[in-house]
Design a protein around this motif. Sequence first.
Motif, PDB file in Angstrom:
ATOM      1  N   ARG A 110      32.270  45.210  50.068  1.00  0.00           N
ATOM      2  CA  ARG A 110      31.769  45.806  48.827  1.00  0.00           C
ATOM      3  C   ARG A 110      30.446  46.539  49.075  1.00  0.00           C
ATOM      4  NH1 ARG A 110      33.202  42.257  45.553  1.00  0.00           N
ATOM      5  NH2 ARG A 110      31.722  40.675  46.189  1.00  0.00           N
ATOM      6  N   LEU A 151      43.522  41.868  45.168  1.00  0.00           N
ATOM      7  CA  LEU A 151      42.947  42.345  43.906  1.00  0.00           C
ATOM      8  C   LEU A 151      41.731  43.239  44.161  1.00  0.00           C
ATOM      9  CD1 LEU A 151      43.030  42.394  40.846  1.00  0.00           C
ATOM     10  CD2 LEU A 151      41.655  40.304  40.845  1.00  0.00           C
ATOM     11  N   ASN A 152      40.921  42.906  45.146  1.00  0.00           N
ATOM     12  CA  ASN A 152      39.764  43.746  45.480  1.00  0.00           C
ATOM     13  C   ASN A 152      40.211  45.128  45.934  1.00  0.00           C
ATOM     14  OD1 ASN A 152      38.758  41.049  45.365  1.00  0.00           O
ATOM     15  ND2 ASN A 152      36.965  41.711  46.493  1.00  0.00           N
ATOM     16  N   TYR A 180      43.004  46.586  45.084  1.00  0.00           N
ATOM     17  CA  TYR A 180      43.549  47.249  43.904  1.00  0.00           C
ATOM     18  C   TYR A 180      42.452  47.900  43.065  1.00  0.00           C
ATOM     19  CZ  TYR A 180      46.028  47.960  39.538  1.00  0.00           C
ATOM     20  OH  TYR A 180      46.565  48.523  38.417  1.00  0.00           O
ATOM     21  N   LYS A 181      41.274  47.288  43.031  1.00  0.00           N
ATOM     22  CA  LYS A 181      40.171  47.786  42.212  1.00  0.00           C
ATOM     23  C   LYS A 181      39.366  48.909  42.864  1.00  0.00           C
ATOM     24  CE  LYS A 181      39.388  43.500  39.662  1.00  0.00           C
ATOM     25  NZ  LYS A 181      38.402  42.456  39.364  1.00  0.00           N
ATOM     26  N   ASP A 232      39.144  52.282  41.078  1.00  0.00           N
ATOM     27  CA  ASP A 232      38.296  52.213  39.886  1.00  0.00           C
ATOM     28  C   ASP A 232      36.834  52.413  40.259  1.00  0.00           C
ATOM     29  OD1 ASP A 232      40.483  51.689  38.254  1.00  0.00           O
ATOM     30  OD2 ASP A 232      40.250  49.506  38.417  1.00  0.00           O
ATOM     31  N   ARG A 265      46.791  56.606  42.333  1.00  0.00           N
ATOM     32  CA  ARG A 265      45.706  56.936  41.424  1.00  0.00           C
ATOM     33  C   ARG A 265      45.043  58.260  41.756  1.00  0.00           C
ATOM     34  NH1 ARG A 265      43.044  51.300  41.084  1.00  0.00           N
ATOM     35  NH2 ARG A 265      43.368  50.792  38.927  1.00  0.00           N
TER      36      ARG A 265
END
Length: 124
Positions: free
Chosen positions: A27, A59-60, A62-63, A66, A104
Motif C-alpha cells: 500500500r 480483496l486488496n 480488487y480495490k 478504486d 475497470r
Amino acid sequence: MPWSMKTTDDGILEVVYSGAFGADELRVITDRILTAMLEQKAGRVLLDCYDAHFDVPVLNVYKLPDLYNSRGLTRSEVRAAVVKPKDGYRAELFDFYEDVCRNRGYFVKLFELREPALEWLQAT
C-alpha cells in the motif's frame, strides 16, 4: 523487501520489487508509485515482480483500481506491464490483477520476462 523506482530515458516509470511484500508495504509503495506517475505525467509503468513474493489478500487487489481512480489516473493514458514472479508464486493474484484492472478500464498486461514487457511499453 527492497524495491526501486526510476524513470527511463523514454519516460517509462520502472519499479523493481525483490523479496517478500505484505499488504501494508504494498500500500505504501503503491502510493509512492501513483505520486510519481502523477508528478511526472508517466502513463507507462513497468512493474517488475520477477524476484518478488506478494502475500496480499485478493480483496486488496480488487480495490487497487478504486485507489487509481481516487488519485486521478487517466484510464486511457495508463499502460502497465507486469513481470510475474519467476517461480509462479501466487500466479492467480497476478491474473486477477490483470482482469480487475482491465474490467475497470486500465490496460494491464502480464509478462514472463522483463525485456518483452519493456518492448511492449516502448511500442505503445
